[in-house]
Design a protein around this motif. Structure first.
Motif, PDB file in Angstrom:
ATOM      1  N   ASP A 285      10.084  25.352  12.830  1.00  0.00           N
ATOM      2  CA  ASP A 285      10.619  26.715  12.864  1.00  0.00           C
ATOM      3  C   ASP A 285      10.646  27.362  11.482  1.00  0.00           C
ATOM      4  N   ILE A 286      10.244  28.638  11.428  1.00  0.00           N
ATOM      5  CA  ILE A 286      10.228  29.354  10.149  1.00  0.00           C
ATOM      6  C   ILE A 286      11.641  29.716   9.680  1.00  0.00           C
ATOM      7  N   ASN A 287      12.620  29.590  10.583  1.00  0.00           N
ATOM      8  CA  ASN A 287      13.995  29.925  10.211  1.00  0.00           C
ATOM      9  C   ASN A 287      14.708  28.772   9.515  1.00  0.00           C
ATOM     10  N   ILE A 288      13.960  27.727   9.200  1.00  0.00           N
ATOM     11  CA  ILE A 288      14.545  26.575   8.515  1.00  0.00           C
ATOM     12  C   ILE A 288      14.664  26.860   7.018  1.00  0.00           C
ATOM     13  N   LYS A 289      15.827  26.558   6.464  1.00  0.00           N
ATOM     14  CA  LYS A 289      16.068  26.774   5.040  1.00  0.00           C
ATOM     15  C   LYS A 289      15.533  25.614   4.219  1.00  0.00           C
ATOM     16  N   THR A 290      15.834  24.389   4.644  1.00  0.00           N
ATOM     17  CA  THR A 290      15.351  23.202   3.943  1.00  0.00           C
ATOM     18  C   THR A 290      15.265  22.042   4.926  1.00  0.00           C
ATOM     19  N   VAL A 291      14.666  20.962   4.499  1.00  0.00           N
ATOM     20  CA  VAL A 291      14.448  19.812   5.372  1.00  0.00           C
ATOM     21  C   VAL A 291      14.411  18.539   4.517  1.00  0.00           C
ATOM     22  N   PHE A 292      14.869  17.421   5.100  1.00  0.00           N
ATOM     23  CA  PHE A 292      14.742  16.143   4.391  1.00  0.00           C
ATOM     24  C   PHE A 292      14.524  15.020   5.396  1.00  0.00           C
ATOM     25  N   TRP A 293      13.922  13.926   4.891  1.00  0.00           N
ATOM     26  CA  TRP A 293      13.646  12.759   5.717  1.00  0.00           C
ATOM     27  C   TRP A 293      14.807  11.756   5.593  1.00  0.00           C
ATOM     28  N   PHE A 294      15.071  11.034   6.689  1.00  0.00           N
ATOM     29  CA  PHE A 294      16.074   9.967   6.648  1.00  0.00           C
ATOM     30  C   PHE A 294      15.680   8.878   7.637  1.00  0.00           C
TER      31      PHE A 294
ATOM     32  N   SER B  79       0.850  -1.195   0.000  1.00  0.00           N
ATOM     33  CA  SER B  79       0.000   0.000   0.000  1.00  0.00           C
ATOM     34  C   SER B  79       0.889   1.249   0.000  1.00  0.00           C
ATOM     35  N   ASP B  80       0.284   2.424   0.070  1.00  0.00           N
ATOM     36  CA  ASP B  80       1.028   3.684   0.145  1.00  0.00           C
ATOM     37  C   ASP B  80       0.856   4.278   1.536  1.00  0.00           C
ATOM     38  N   VAL B  81       1.869   4.938   2.029  1.00  0.00           N
ATOM     39  CA  VAL B  81       1.798   5.545   3.354  1.00  0.00           C
ATOM     40  C   VAL B  81       2.414   6.934   3.309  1.00  0.00           C
ATOM     41  N   THR B  82       1.869   7.843   4.122  1.00  0.00           N
ATOM     42  CA  THR B  82       2.381   9.203   4.170  1.00  0.00           C
ATOM     43  C   THR B  82       2.850   9.533   5.580  1.00  0.00           C
TER      44      THR B  82
ATOM     45  N   GLN C  64       7.040  16.311  -0.114  1.00  0.00           N
ATOM     46  CA  GLN C  64       6.290  17.537  -0.354  1.00  0.00           C
ATOM     47  C   GLN C  64       6.451  18.467   0.842  1.00  0.00           C
ATOM     48  N   ILE C  65       6.823  19.717   0.567  1.00  0.00           N
ATOM     49  CA  ILE C  65       7.025  20.706   1.619  1.00  0.00           C
ATOM     50  C   ILE C  65       6.048  21.849   1.410  1.00  0.00           C
ATOM     51  N   SER C  66       5.327  22.202   2.477  1.00  0.00           N
ATOM     52  CA  SER C  66       4.448  23.365   2.443  1.00  0.00           C
ATOM     53  C   SER C  66       4.801  24.236   3.635  1.00  0.00           C
ATOM     54  N   SER C  67       4.059  25.292   3.842  1.00  0.00           N
ATOM     55  CA  SER C  67       4.374  26.242   4.908  1.00  0.00           C
ATOM     56  C   SER C  67       4.334  25.568   6.276  1.00  0.00           C
ATOM     57  N   GLY C  68       5.525  25.379   6.870  1.00  0.00           N
ATOM     58  CA  GLY C  68       5.609  24.832   8.220  1.00  0.00           C
ATOM     59  C   GLY C  68       5.337  23.357   8.357  1.00  0.00           C
ATOM     60  N   SER C  69       5.247  22.614   7.263  1.00  0.00           N
ATOM     61  CA  SER C  69       4.983  21.187   7.355  1.00  0.00           C
ATOM     62  C   SER C  69       5.712  20.428   6.250  1.00  0.00           C
ATOM     63  N   SER C  70       5.912  19.130   6.493  1.00  0.00           N
ATOM     64  CA  SER C  70       6.623  18.282   5.541  1.00  0.00           C
ATOM     65  C   SER C  70       5.955  16.916   5.490  1.00  0.00           C
ATOM     66  N   ALA C  71       5.744  16.395   4.289  1.00  0.00           N
ATOM     67  CA  ALA C  71       5.116  15.086   4.117  1.00  0.00           C
ATOM     68  C   ALA C  71       5.977  14.225   3.196  1.00  0.00           C
ATOM     69  N   LEU C  72       6.190  12.979   3.597  1.00  0.00           N
ATOM     70  CA  LEU C  72       6.945  12.030   2.783  1.00  0.00           C
ATOM     71  C   LEU C  72       6.024  10.865   2.435  1.00  0.00           C
ATOM     72  N   LYS C  73       5.740  10.695   1.157  1.00  0.00           N
ATOM     73  CA  LYS C  73       4.884   9.604   0.712  1.00  0.00           C
ATOM     74  C   LYS C  73       5.755   8.456   0.217  1.00  0.00           C
ATOM     75  N   ILE C  74       5.541   7.269   0.790  1.00  0.00           N
ATOM     76  CA  ILE C  74       6.255   6.062   0.366  1.00  0.00           C
ATOM     77  C   ILE C  74       5.253   5.144  -0.320  1.00  0.00           C
ATOM     78  N   SER C  75       5.482   4.841  -1.571  1.00  0.00           N
ATOM     79  CA  SER C  75       4.575   3.990  -2.342  1.00  0.00           C
ATOM     80  C   SER C  75       5.037   2.535  -2.301  1.00  0.00           C
ATOM     81  N   ASP C  76       4.068   1.634  -2.476  1.00  0.00           N
ATOM     82  CA  ASP C  76       4.373   0.200  -2.575  1.00  0.00           C
ATOM     83  C   ASP C  76       5.283  -0.248  -1.411  1.00  0.00           C
ATOM     84  N   VAL C  77       4.846   0.029  -0.183  1.00  0.00           N
ATOM     85  CA  VAL C  77       5.698  -0.244   0.976  1.00  0.00           C
ATOM     86  C   VAL C  77       6.000  -1.738   1.129  1.00  0.00           C
TER      87      VAL C  77
END
Length: 349
Positions: A41-50, A31-34, A80-93
């Motif tokens: 913090d708004i002072n963040i330049k970028t973000v990534f999942w690990f 299935s897919d999961v998010t 996907q990054i939006s204002s103040g939030s981050s979502a990582l979608k993993i397909s075919d888990v």
């Protein structure tokens, strides 16, 4: 066929464990999961999942790397990054995807910080009913002021739980209060099974709505929820600056894309000028003056129920000056009458 069926509903979040900052997710294999993280913090330049379990794939064993670059997840992850939030979608888990996931924040000054909360994902090969899940028909809904909106959901929970209560609540705030008990929604909210219906929508109703499950053993917040945007109508003209008695095209629009079929009605001085509802949001006018343009308004409606919504947001601006002028004239009239009658009263004495 099995793979196709398992994709029919994506599993999102489980629950926050009491006394812990860790989120636990449950997903069925294939299935897919998010994974979701918000309010940073708004002072963040970028973000990534690990994920620490992928440490052997990092070029430097002590330096986390972006999961979207990991060969084990190639073609299966989308960030996907939006204002103040981050979502990582993993397909075919896969079952090997089970483990903890975190965010790496890179600040504007170059400093790096780990997220305080970790997301624990468990992928199983059993049916969906073994997991907590709330699935919404749509994650974003747009509706017009004065109309009625319906937001639908389905849910499942692990075996051995007895559902004591389900309800909808507003916003990501700490206290989850049943919408039917909120003063703001008094008399305007009703539940039809798992469906939320809000009548006579107001701009202030815009926000996030979540479906919560409470069982005899635990509860599930059903987040992230559904973002509702309530909008009024706007009129745009083409050309933007028309000459006297020039042909003009008026367009009726909203700030967001309305859900479902959309129909329009046009008015002049509050009187309908179109033949009922139309799918075309444009009104074509021949030889119209600038003064006449101010008399037009539009509304978005429901052709089945023959009702129109949000017309007042435009027409109020047209008639308000007239009401003010009449009110002032009446005040002057009564003031004048008072001055006339006052001397007469003294003469009688």
């Amino acid at each position: 066929m099995k793979k196709m069926n398992s994709r029919l509903s994506a599993l999102i979040l489980l629950l926050l464990v009491p006394g812990s900052s860790q989120q636990r997710l449950c997903a069925v294999k294939e299935s897919d999961v998010t994974l979701w993280y918000s309010d940073y913090d708004i002072n963040i330049k970028t973000v990534f999942w690990f994920s620490k379990k992928q440490r052997t794939n990092w070029r430097n064993g002590s330096e986390p790397e972006d999961l979207t670059l990991d060969s084990d997840y190639s073609g299966r992850v989308k960030h996907q990054i939006s204002s103040g939030s981050s979502a990582l979608k993993i397909s075919d888990v896969r079952e090997t995807d089970s483990g903890e996931y975190q965010l790496m924040f890179i600040m504007k000054n170059g400093a790096k910080h780990l997220s305080s909360a970790a997301v624990s994902l468990t992928v199983t090969g059993v049916s969906q009913s073994s997991c907590w899940d709330v699935t919404y028909t749509s994650r974003r809904v747009c509706a017009v002021v004065g109309s009625t909106v319906e937001i639908s959901s389905t849910y499942s929970h692990p075996p051995g739980h007895t559902v004591n209560k389900t309800f909808w609540h507003y916003g990501p705030s700490g206290e989850a209060k049943d919408l039917r008990e909120e003063h703001q929604f008094s008399g305007r909210v009703e539940y039809v099974e798992n469906k939320l219906r809000i009548k006579d929508l107001k701009i202030s109703d815009s926000g996030e709505y979540r479906f919560r499950i409470i069982t005899d053993l635990n509860q599930y917040p059903g987040s992230p929820g559904v973002i509702l945007t309530v909008t009024g109508t706007q009129i745009k003209r083409s050309p933007a600056t028309a000459l006297q008695k020039e042909e003009v095209i008026l367009s009726c629009s909203t700030n967001c894309t309305l859900s479902g079929d959309t129909s329009y009605i046009w008015y002049k001085n509050g009187r309908q000028v179109t033949d009922g509802f139309t799918k075309d949001n444009k009104l074509y006018l021949d030889s119209v003056s600038s003064e006449e343009l101010q008399q037009y308004s539009c509304a978005v409606g429901d052709p089945v129920k023959s009702t129109a919504f949000s017309q007042y947001t435009v027409t109020l601006l047209v008639f308000l000056p007239q009401f003010l002028i009449i009110a002032v004239l009446w005040m002057l009239f009564f003031f004048k009458m008072h001055l006339i009658t006052k001397p007469n009263c003294k003469e009688k004495r």
